[in-house]
Design a protein around this motif. Structure first.
Motif, PDB file in Angstrom:
ATOM      1  N   UNK A 131       0.857  -1.183   0.000  1.00  0.00           N
ATOM      2  CA  UNK A 131       0.000   0.000   0.000  1.00  0.00           C
ATOM      3  C   UNK A 131       0.888   1.226   0.000  1.00  0.00           C
ATOM      4  N   UNK A 132       0.687   2.116  -0.949  1.00  0.00           N
ATOM      5  CA  UNK A 132       1.512   3.316  -1.076  1.00  0.00           C
ATOM      6  C   UNK A 132       0.789   4.501  -0.476  1.00  0.00           C
ATOM      7  N   UNK A 133       1.495   5.241   0.355  1.00  0.00           N
ATOM      8  CA  UNK A 133       0.947   6.468   0.923  1.00  0.00           C
ATOM      9  C   UNK A 133       1.900   7.610   0.642  1.00  0.00           C
ATOM     10  N   UNK A 134       1.333   8.760   0.319  1.00  0.00           N
ATOM     11  CA  UNK A 134       2.111   9.980   0.130  1.00  0.00           C
ATOM     12  C   UNK A 134       1.757  10.941   1.257  1.00  0.00           C
ATOM     13  N   UNK A 135       2.775  11.431   1.946  1.00  0.00           N
ATOM     14  CA  UNK A 135       2.569  12.348   3.058  1.00  0.00           C
ATOM     15  C   UNK A 135       3.188  13.691   2.695  1.00  0.00           C
ATOM     16  N   UNK A 136       2.363  14.709   2.659  1.00  0.00           N
ATOM     17  CA  UNK A 136       2.804  16.052   2.263  1.00  0.00           C
ATOM     18  C   UNK A 136       2.918  16.949   3.481  1.00  0.00           C
ATOM     19  N   UNK A 137       3.778  17.938   3.364  1.00  0.00           N
ATOM     20  CA  UNK A 137       3.867  18.971   4.387  1.00  0.00           C
ATOM     21  C   UNK A 137       4.515  20.209   3.774  1.00  0.00           C
ATOM     22  N   UNK A 138       4.410  21.326   4.491  1.00  0.00           N
ATOM     23  CA  UNK A 138       5.141  22.514   4.086  1.00  0.00           C
ATOM     24  C   UNK A 138       4.318  23.639   3.501  1.00  0.00           C
ATOM     25  N   UNK A 139       3.035  23.452   3.313  1.00  0.00           N
ATOM     26  CA  UNK A 139       2.224  24.542   2.780  1.00  0.00           C
ATOM     27  C   UNK A 139       2.067  25.652   3.798  1.00  0.00           C
ATOM     28  N   UNK A 140       1.435  26.743   3.382  1.00  0.00           N
ATOM     29  CA  UNK A 140       1.214  27.839   4.291  1.00  0.00           C
ATOM     30  C   UNK A 140       0.866  29.121   3.561  1.00  0.00           C
ATOM     31  N   UNK A 141       0.934  30.223   4.293  1.00  0.00           N
ATOM     32  CA  UNK A 141       0.608  31.535   3.740  1.00  0.00           C
ATOM     33  C   UNK A 141       1.848  32.415   3.748  1.00  0.00           C
ATOM     34  N   UNK A 142       2.092  33.072   2.628  1.00  0.00           N
ATOM     35  CA  UNK A 142       3.234  33.978   2.511  1.00  0.00           C
ATOM     36  C   UNK A 142       2.816  35.204   1.722  1.00  0.00           C
ATOM     37  N   UNK A 143       3.631  36.227   1.822  1.00  0.00           N
ATOM     38  CA  UNK A 143       3.402  37.412   1.011  1.00  0.00           C
ATOM     39  C   UNK A 143       4.047  37.241  -0.359  1.00  0.00           C
ATOM     40  N   UNK A 144       3.557  38.018  -1.291  1.00  0.00           N
ATOM     41  CA  UNK A 144       4.105  37.987  -2.636  1.00  0.00           C
ATOM     42  C   UNK A 144       5.622  38.221  -2.599  1.00  0.00           C
ATOM     43  N   UNK A 145       6.340  37.381  -3.330  1.00  0.00           N
ATOM     44  CA  UNK A 145       7.791  37.441  -3.329  1.00  0.00           C
ATOM     45  C   UNK A 145       8.446  36.512  -2.337  1.00  0.00           C
ATOM     46  N   UNK A 146       7.650  35.922  -1.478  1.00  0.00           N
ATOM     47  CA  UNK A 146       8.170  35.030  -0.447  1.00  0.00           C
ATOM     48  C   UNK A 146       8.455  33.638  -0.971  1.00  0.00           C
ATOM     49  N   UNK A 147       8.856  32.759  -0.058  1.00  0.00           N
ATOM     50  CA  UNK A 147       9.250  31.396  -0.416  1.00  0.00           C
ATOM     51  C   UNK A 147       8.605  30.386   0.524  1.00  0.00           C
ATOM     52  N   UNK A 148       8.426  29.191   0.008  1.00  0.00           N
ATOM     53  CA  UNK A 148       7.959  28.053   0.793  1.00  0.00           C
ATOM     54  C   UNK A 148       8.657  26.809   0.258  1.00  0.00           C
TER      55      UNK A 148
END
Length: 124
Positions: free
Chosen positions: A1-18
């Motif tokens: 069984x394959x599972x994909x676990x994501x993380x790291x999203x969020x809110x930033x201002x224009x020009x920012x990074x994630x």
């Protein structure tokens, strides 16, 4: 069984990074395309970037070339998407995807067999 676990999203201002992270369980990670698609409300899911886990060859959508980078860590079955110089139009739900084997067109969602639950990116 394959599972994909994501993380790291969020809110930033224009020009920012994630940085988005996606880890895969199971043997499907090897020699597959793994990457990210995104979907804005009322639109279809579109490819963002993907990487072949075997040799590291990347794919980028034209809209993110020069701003996003993608990398893999095969020891951890993990792919990283670095989002730089973010724009409001990058706001979307980002989904990790894994082809689990042969993929003729890495930009085409039907070639991906496994999908994560999604992580929201909001740029204001």
């Amino acid at each position: 069984h394959v599972q994909l676990v994501e993380s790291g999203g969020g809110s930033v201002q224009s020009g920012g990074s994630l940085t988005l992270y996606c880890s895969a369980s199971g043997a499907a990670y090897s020699n597959s395309w793994m990457g990210w698609f995104r979907q804005r409300p009322g639109t279809t899911r579109e490819a963002v970037a993907s990487i072949y886990t075997g040799n590291g060859v990347p794919f980028f959508a034209d809209s993110v070339k020069g701003r996003f980078t993608i990398a893999r860590d095969n020891a951890k079955n993990t792919v990283y998407l670095q989002l730089n110089n973010l724009r409001p139009e990058d706001t979307a739900m980002y989904y990790c995807a894994l082809s689990g084997g042969y993929c003729y067109t890495p930009s085409n969602a039907p070639w991906y067999e496994y999908w994560g639950q999604g992580t929201q990116v909001t740029v204001s």
